[in-house]
Each structure stands twice: as structure tokens, then as C-alpha cells.
Scaffold this motif. Structure first.
Motif, PDB file in Angstrom:
ATOM      1  N   ASP A  22      31.088 -19.175 -33.072  1.00  0.00           N
ATOM      2  CA  ASP A  22      31.120 -18.132 -34.094  1.00  0.00           C
ATOM      3  C   ASP A  22      29.882 -17.253 -33.995  1.00  0.00           C
ATOM      4  N   ARG A  23      30.070 -15.991 -34.227  1.00  0.00           N
ATOM      5  CA  ARG A  23      28.972 -15.024 -34.259  1.00  0.00           C
ATOM      6  C   ARG A  23      28.141 -15.248 -35.518  1.00  0.00           C
ATOM      7  N   VAL A  24      26.809 -15.242 -35.335  1.00  0.00           N
ATOM      8  CA  VAL A  24      25.908 -15.387 -36.482  1.00  0.00           C
ATOM      9  C   VAL A  24      25.622 -14.000 -37.054  1.00  0.00           C
ATOM     10  N   PHE A  25      25.895 -13.838 -38.340  1.00  0.00           N
ATOM     11  CA  PHE A  25      25.658 -12.562 -39.011  1.00  0.00           C
ATOM     12  C   PHE A  25      24.426 -12.669 -39.908  1.00  0.00           C
ATOM     13  N   ASN A  26      23.514 -11.731 -39.743  1.00  0.00           N
ATOM     14  CA  ASN A  26      22.316 -11.653 -40.589  1.00  0.00           C
ATOM     15  C   ASN A  26      22.472 -10.446 -41.506  1.00  0.00           C
ATOM     16  N   PRO A  27      22.627 -10.668 -42.813  1.00  0.00           N
ATOM     17  CA  PRO A  27      22.852  -9.539 -43.736  1.00  0.00           C
ATOM     18  C   PRO A  27      21.681  -8.572 -43.790  1.00  0.00           C
ATOM     19  N   ASN A  28      20.489  -9.004 -43.340  1.00  0.00           N
ATOM     20  CA  ASN A  28      19.307  -8.135 -43.408  1.00  0.00           C
ATOM     21  C   ASN A  28      19.069  -7.351 -42.111  1.00  0.00           C
ATOM     22  N   TYR A  29      19.983  -7.540 -41.133  1.00  0.00           N
ATOM     23  CA  TYR A  29      19.780  -6.863 -39.848  1.00  0.00           C
ATOM     24  C   TYR A  29      20.471  -5.510 -39.863  1.00  0.00           C
ATOM     25  N   ASP A  30      19.731  -4.451 -39.458  1.00  0.00           N
ATOM     26  CA  ASP A  30      20.284  -3.107 -39.300  1.00  0.00           C
ATOM     27  C   ASP A  30      20.142  -2.703 -37.835  1.00  0.00           C
ATOM     28  N   ARG A  31      21.241  -2.308 -37.259  1.00  0.00           N
ATOM     29  CA  ARG A  31      21.201  -1.915 -35.858  1.00  0.00           C
ATOM     30  C   ARG A  31      20.412  -0.630 -35.699  1.00  0.00           C
ATOM     31  N   GLN A  32      19.497  -0.616 -34.739  1.00  0.00           N
ATOM     32  CA  GLN A  32      18.641   0.539 -34.518  1.00  0.00           C
ATOM     33  C   GLN A  32      19.443   1.676 -33.890  1.00  0.00           C
ATOM     34  N   VAL A  33      19.211   2.896 -34.357  1.00  0.00           N
ATOM     35  CA  VAL A  33      19.851   4.072 -33.777  1.00  0.00           C
ATOM     36  C   VAL A  33      19.010   4.535 -32.595  1.00  0.00           C
ATOM     37  N   LEU A  34      19.623   4.573 -31.420  1.00  0.00           N
ATOM     38  CA  LEU A  34      18.904   4.930 -30.196  1.00  0.00           C
ATOM     39  C   LEU A  34      19.073   6.417 -29.896  1.00  0.00           C
TER      40      LEU A  34
END
Length: 305
Positions: A283-295
Motif C-alpha cells: 500500500d502507498r503511504v500517504f502523508n497528509p502534511n506533504y505538498d508536492r513541489q511545483v517545478l
């Protein structure tokens, strides 16, 4: 095997078959500059080959067996060397490509050595080849090998008669040492006719996508066809040993040559099915505090197609 396994296996085969056919069509379409007249002559000179769909069905079945072989080699720590020799344009590269196509390059690799350097010319003749021999759990495919000395080096005068004679005395002993060390050594000679080689060379000359395959040495091989024939005959006679016999692949028909060689290769190795643990995707681990960086957009490859 369960019904679902049978269906999934059939689905895989059909998907791979479609993929392979697409690749084959793509290769044909990538030759727009190829002389249509030469292609017409080439097709006229050949009896009908195996049907394209049937060819890919057989090829995929053999490649699935090669994957089983690969698993066994890794599991058993086996060491395999396969030598591919033959005239220029005989189809060695095409067979090697079909062997490696679906295998792990960490297990199965190709050794295609360039001309020896000045330093290598002063070494024991077999020395530069020994560096490419397999460790346990490896398969090495030699696209030409130490038999250069009995072929091109002899015919083109790059080796003296004494060096050639020394090679014929040493090669059987060298190969027996390899076999005693636990290496499975298999040697193939790809055989084509004079007319077939001429036709394949003409195809390459008129196809910009394949001209790189023709070297000045290749062109000389046309001039010295009979010299190469005599050299080949002596080579086969003097180095065909019980521990590592030669096998001749009739290669005028490329598709049949590939299938016959792969099938024969699999029969030479006592591989068995290796049990595998069932692979499950975690299963994929989801971190609610993670925001994907805009490149920044400029670092992306442009979407032209």
C-alpha cells in the motif's frame, strides 16, 4: 494452474504479440529510403518465410522460457558463455537482440569487443576475453570472440601463420579449462550463402539507417569470400571438441534462424523452474502534511508528440 492464471497468461501473450507486431511494422516504415527494386529482388530470391504472427507467437514462447532460464541461472549461480560467429550480415546480432530483449542486463550481457589496443596486442591472446567471462549467476553472449584469430585476423593478415597455428593448438585447451571451471560453453556458427550475403550487403548500402553496419572490413569480406570459407572450414575442424562442440545455424531465413537458435540454446542448458514468492504491491503511504513541489516548466522535456 488455475483458469484465471491461464487467462492472464493468454492475455499477456496477446498483448505482447500486438506490441511486437507494432515494433515490426515500425521497423519496416523506418526504411523509406530503401530501394524498392532491391526489396522486390530480395523477396523474389527468398521462399516464403514463416508467417509474421506465427513467428512472434513462437518467439514470445521462447523468450518466456529464456526468462525461466535467467531465473535458474541466478538461483543456481550458473555461468554460461554463448559464442556467436559467422560471416558479416549472417544475423548474429538479430539473434542476440532477441535473447537479451526481455532479460535483465545484470544477468545477461553482451561482449562485443573492438579491435585490440596496442597494449592488448602485447598480451596473451586470450587475456582480453577472460575479463568478460561470467561470474556465478551470469550469462555472457560473445558477439564475435577469440575466434577472430581464426577468421578475420587470419584472412586479413593481422595475425602471422605462426600465431594462427598457436591459436589452433591453444583454443581447445583454453575452452576445456573454461568448462572444467564450471562454465557452460556453447558455440554457434551462422551460415549464409554467397548470394544471400551479397543481397544483404546491397540492402545495407541502399538503406541510410543500416549503412553504419558496413565497415571497410565487411566490404573486404565480399572480395575474400573463398579465403573466409577455407578459414571457417579449418576452424570448425580443429576446434570442434566434445566439451564445446560447434553448432551450425542455417541463417538464410532470418526468422527461422532466430527461432531455431533460441530453441536449441534452451535445450543445451539443464535449467529447471525456480519457485518464486508471490509478488504483491504494498500500500502507498500517504502523508497528509506533504505538498508536492511545483517545478519550473523549463526543466520539462517539450511535449512535441
Amino acid at each position: 494452474m488455475s483458469t484465471s492464471d491461464t487467462h492472464s497468461g493468454r492475455d499477456w501473450l496477446e498483448a505482447e504479440l500486438a506490441d511486437s507486431l507494432d515494433e515490426d511494422y515500425e521497423l519496416e516504415l523506418s526504411e523509406p529510403a530503401l530501394s524498392m527494386e532491391i526489396r522486390k529482388i530480395y523477396k523474389t530470391a527468398h521462399p516464403p518465410s514463416i508467417d509474421r504472427v506465427a513467428y512472434f507467437r513462437h518467439l514470445l514462447a521462447l523468450q518466456s522460457e529464456l526468462i525461466k532460464l535467467q531465473s535458474w541461472v541466478s538461483h543456481a549461480g550458473a555461468k554460461i558463455v554463448v559464442i556467436f560467429e559467422g560471416r558479416d550480415s549472417a544475423g548474429k546480432g538479430g539473434v542476440i537482440k532477441r535473447i537479451t530483449q526481455r532479460l535483465n542486463p545484470r544477468v545477461c550481457r553482451v561482449a562485443a569487443l573492438p579491435a585490440p589496443t596496442e597494449r592488448e596486442r602485447t598480451q596473451w591472446y586470450f587475456q582480453r576475453y577472460t575479463a568478460h567471462l561470467p561470474a556465478g549467476g551470469e550469462i555472457v553472449l560473445f558477439d564475435r570472440s577469440w575466434y577472430n584469430r581464426a577468421g578475420v585476423e587470419r584472412v586479413m593478415g593481422f595475425a602471422t601463420p605462426q600465431q594462427v597455428e598457436d591459436f589452433f593448438r591453444d583454443a581447445p585447451g583454453f575452452e576445456r579449462m573454461l568448462v572444467r571451471s564450471g562454465i557452460i560453453l556453447i558455440k554457434y556458427w551462422f551460415s549464409i550463402t554467397d548470394e544471400e550475403q551479397q543481397m544483404r550487403f546491397l540492402m545495407r548500402i541502399h538503406d541510410p539507417m543500416k549503412q553504419w553496419k558496413l565497415s571497410p572490413m565487411d566490404l573486404q569480406s565480399r572480395v575474400r569470400w573463398e579465403d573466409y570459407t577455407k578459414a571457417k572450414e579449418e576452424m570448425l575442424a580443429r576446434t570442434n571438441i566434445a566439451e564445446a562442440p560447434w553448432f551450425i545455424v542455417e541463417a538464410n531465413d532470418k526468422k527461422r534462424a532466430r527461432l531455431n537458435c533460441l530453441d536449441h540454446l534452451l535445450q543445451q542448458i539443464p535449467y529447471t523452474e525456480v519457485p518464486h514468492e508471490e509478488v504483491t504491491l504494498p500500500d502507498r503511504v500517504f502523508n497528509p502534511n506533504y505538498d508536492r513541489q511545483v517545478l519550473p516548466s523549463e526543466i520539462y522535456v517539450p511535449s512535441k508528440y
